[in-house]
Design a protein around this motif. Sequence first.
Motif, PDB file in Angstrom:
ATOM      1  N   THR A   1       0.835  -1.202   0.000  1.00  0.00           N
ATOM      2  CA  THR A   1       0.000   0.000   0.000  1.00  0.00           C
ATOM      3  C   THR A   1       0.870   1.253   0.000  1.00  0.00           C
ATOM      4  O   THR A   1       0.579   2.229  -0.700  1.00  0.00           O
ATOM      5  CB  THR A   1      -0.954  -0.007   1.210  1.00  0.00           C
ATOM      6  OG1 THR A   1      -1.726  -1.216   1.163  1.00  0.00           O
ATOM      7  CG2 THR A   1      -1.897   1.182   1.188  1.00  0.00           C
TER       8      THR A   1
ATOM      9  N   GLN B   1      -3.672   4.012  -4.096  1.00  0.00           N
ATOM     10  CA  GLN B   1      -3.529   3.338  -2.814  1.00  0.00           C
ATOM     11  C   GLN B   1      -4.787   2.641  -2.324  1.00  0.00           C
ATOM     12  O   GLN B   1      -4.697   1.766  -1.469  1.00  0.00           O
ATOM     13  CB  GLN B   1      -3.016   4.316  -1.760  1.00  0.00           C
ATOM     14  CG  GLN B   1      -1.540   4.603  -1.990  1.00  0.00           C
ATOM     15  CD  GLN B   1      -0.947   5.502  -0.947  1.00  0.00           C
ATOM     16  OE1 GLN B   1      -1.373   6.631  -0.804  1.00  0.00           O
ATOM     17  NE2 GLN B   1       0.037   4.996  -0.245  1.00  0.00           N
ATOM     18  N   THR B   2      -5.932   2.973  -2.859  1.00  0.00           N
ATOM     19  CA  THR B   2      -7.135   2.253  -2.441  1.00  0.00           C
ATOM     20  C   THR B   2      -7.092   0.790  -2.884  1.00  0.00           C
ATOM     21  O   THR B   2      -7.823  -0.034  -2.337  1.00  0.00           O
ATOM     22  CB  THR B   2      -8.412   2.931  -2.974  1.00  0.00           C
ATOM     23  OG1 THR B   2      -8.303   3.120  -4.365  1.00  0.00           O
ATOM     24  CG2 THR B   2      -8.644   4.266  -2.284  1.00  0.00           C
TER      25      THR B   2
ATOM     26  N   PHE C   1      -6.248  -1.646   0.319  1.00  0.00           N
ATOM     27  CA  PHE C   1      -7.229  -2.288   1.193  1.00  0.00           C
ATOM     28  C   PHE C   1      -8.036  -3.339   0.459  1.00  0.00           C
ATOM     29  O   PHE C   1      -8.456  -4.337   1.051  1.00  0.00           O
ATOM     30  CB  PHE C   1      -8.116  -1.282   1.930  1.00  0.00           C
ATOM     31  CG  PHE C   1      -9.026  -0.437   1.089  1.00  0.00           C
ATOM     32  CD1 PHE C   1     -10.120  -0.961   0.441  1.00  0.00           C
ATOM     33  CD2 PHE C   1      -8.797   0.926   0.982  1.00  0.00           C
ATOM     34  CE1 PHE C   1     -10.981  -0.175  -0.301  1.00  0.00           C
ATOM     35  CE2 PHE C   1      -9.650   1.744   0.249  1.00  0.00           C
ATOM     36  CZ  PHE C   1     -10.738   1.185  -0.394  1.00  0.00           C
TER      37      PHE C   1
ATOM     38  N   MET D   1      -3.730  -2.701   7.111  1.00  0.00           N
ATOM     39  CA  MET D   1      -4.128  -1.306   6.903  1.00  0.00           C
ATOM     40  C   MET D   1      -3.981  -0.490   8.187  1.00  0.00           C
ATOM     41  O   MET D   1      -3.639   0.691   8.134  1.00  0.00           O
ATOM     42  CB  MET D   1      -5.561  -1.227   6.374  1.00  0.00           C
ATOM     43  CG  MET D   1      -5.733  -1.804   4.972  1.00  0.00           C
ATOM     44  SD  MET D   1      -4.691  -1.008   3.721  1.00  0.00           S
ATOM     45  CE  MET D   1      -3.341  -2.189   3.584  1.00  0.00           C
TER      46      MET D   1
ATOM     47  N   TYR E   1     -11.480   8.900   5.004  1.00  0.00           N
ATOM     48  CA  TYR E   1     -11.260   7.813   4.061  1.00  0.00           C
ATOM     49  C   TYR E   1     -10.107   6.936   4.517  1.00  0.00           C
ATOM     50  O   TYR E   1     -10.195   5.709   4.513  1.00  0.00           O
ATOM     51  CB  TYR E   1     -10.962   8.361   2.657  1.00  0.00           C
ATOM     52  CG  TYR E   1     -12.155   8.993   1.990  1.00  0.00           C
ATOM     53  CD1 TYR E   1     -13.161   8.214   1.430  1.00  0.00           C
ATOM     54  CD2 TYR E   1     -12.278  10.374   1.912  1.00  0.00           C
ATOM     55  CE1 TYR E   1     -14.258   8.792   0.810  1.00  0.00           C
ATOM     56  CE2 TYR E   1     -13.366  10.961   1.293  1.00  0.00           C
ATOM     57  CZ  TYR E   1     -14.352  10.163   0.747  1.00  0.00           C
ATOM     58  OH  TYR E   1     -15.439  10.734   0.140  1.00  0.00           O
ATOM     59  N   ILE E   2      -9.007   7.565   4.922  1.00  0.00           N
ATOM     60  CA  ILE E   2      -7.818   6.811   5.329  1.00  0.00           C
ATOM     61  C   ILE E   2      -8.093   6.025   6.607  1.00  0.00           C
ATOM     62  O   ILE E   2      -7.717   4.852   6.711  1.00  0.00           O
ATOM     63  CB  ILE E   2      -6.613   7.753   5.496  1.00  0.00           C
ATOM     64  CG1 ILE E   2      -6.259   8.379   4.146  1.00  0.00           C
ATOM     65  CG2 ILE E   2      -5.411   7.012   6.074  1.00  0.00           C
ATOM     66  CD1 ILE E   2      -5.331   9.568   4.227  1.00  0.00           C
TER      67      ILE E   2
ATOM     68  N   TRP F   1      -9.782   2.659   6.100  1.00  0.00           N
ATOM     69  CA  TRP F   1      -9.122   1.554   5.407  1.00  0.00           C
ATOM     70  C   TRP F   1      -9.055   0.257   6.200  1.00  0.00           C
ATOM     71  O   TRP F   1      -9.323  -0.813   5.632  1.00  0.00           O
ATOM     72  CB  TRP F   1      -7.739   1.967   4.918  1.00  0.00           C
ATOM     73  CG  TRP F   1      -7.782   2.958   3.782  1.00  0.00           C
ATOM     74  CD1 TRP F   1      -8.877   3.529   3.203  1.00  0.00           C
ATOM     75  CD2 TRP F   1      -6.661   3.505   3.095  1.00  0.00           C
ATOM     76  NE1 TRP F   1      -8.512   4.385   2.210  1.00  0.00           N
ATOM     77  CE2 TRP F   1      -7.158   4.397   2.116  1.00  0.00           C
ATOM     78  CE3 TRP F   1      -5.294   3.343   3.215  1.00  0.00           C
ATOM     79  CZ2 TRP F   1      -6.328   5.098   1.260  1.00  0.00           C
ATOM     80  CZ3 TRP F   1      -4.458   4.051   2.364  1.00  0.00           C
ATOM     81  CH2 TRP F   1      -4.972   4.916   1.393  1.00  0.00           C
TER      82      TRP F   1
ATOM     83  N   GLY G   1     -15.404  -1.146  -0.603  1.00  0.00           N
ATOM     84  CA  GLY G   1     -14.610  -0.085  -1.212  1.00  0.00           C
ATOM     85  C   GLY G   1     -15.373   1.151  -1.625  1.00  0.00           C
ATOM     86  O   GLY G   1     -14.767   2.194  -1.865  1.00  0.00           O
TER      87      GLY G   1
ATOM     88  N   GLU H   1     -16.553   2.769   2.691  1.00  0.00           N
ATOM     89  CA  GLU H   1     -15.528   3.814   2.567  1.00  0.00           C
ATOM     90  C   GLU H   1     -16.173   5.204   2.497  1.00  0.00           C
ATOM     91  O   GLU H   1     -15.754   6.138   3.177  1.00  0.00           O
ATOM     92  CB  GLU H   1     -14.686   3.550   1.307  1.00  0.00           C
ATOM     93  CG  GLU H   1     -13.652   4.576   1.020  1.00  0.00           C
ATOM     94  CD  GLU H   1     -12.383   4.438   1.828  1.00  0.00           C
ATOM     95  OE1 GLU H   1     -11.471   5.240   1.616  1.00  0.00           O
ATOM     96  OE2 GLU H   1     -12.305   3.545   2.680  1.00  0.00           O
TER      97      GLU H   1
END
Length: 177
Positions: A16, A37-38, A41, A57, A88-89, A92, A122, A126
């Motif tokens: 990631t 980077q998504t 996850f 994650m 969002y982060i 993950w 996702g 998310e």
Amino acid sequence: MTTKDIVLIALFAALTAAMGLFPAFNIPMIGVPITVQTFGFMLAGALIGAKRGALAMLLFVLLLAVGFPLLSGGRGGLGIFLGPSGGYILAWPLVAGLIGLLYSKLKQPTPWQEFLIMVAGGIVLEYAIGIPWVAVAAHLPLAKAALGSAAFIPGDIVKIVLAILIIRPVRRAFPGW
């Protein structure tokens, strides 16, 4: 926890982080970048399972928090979590866990089932965490934050399809993961 677990957790956190080397594309209205980077996850949850995927994650998020510049553009540190991308982060680990959990319920999912799993984690989960965070951090009405976040959906669908094309052969090659 076995050595294999630790290695897989570290591997997917590192994978990631490596995806952060790809440049980001910023959405001006909400200040959240589109990144590769998504995939992290998605791959972690689908390939190493709910617990290890979530831990991978979580490790990545902790490394960000202590200041490692692992996000696209070399960003890192606690300030990341206070900005529009923070929700969002922080989602993950939960998203990887949900994807892994849903995969574990289906021994040999069809591509459509995999697509629905990825959409559930996702996109739905998310966004359910990320959009309210954007609204607060960017001082936007929730509807405007949701509208701005809708710009991510086409790219997320492309990433989901690409992730499935990677996940299917890897799961066949490494069924013990």
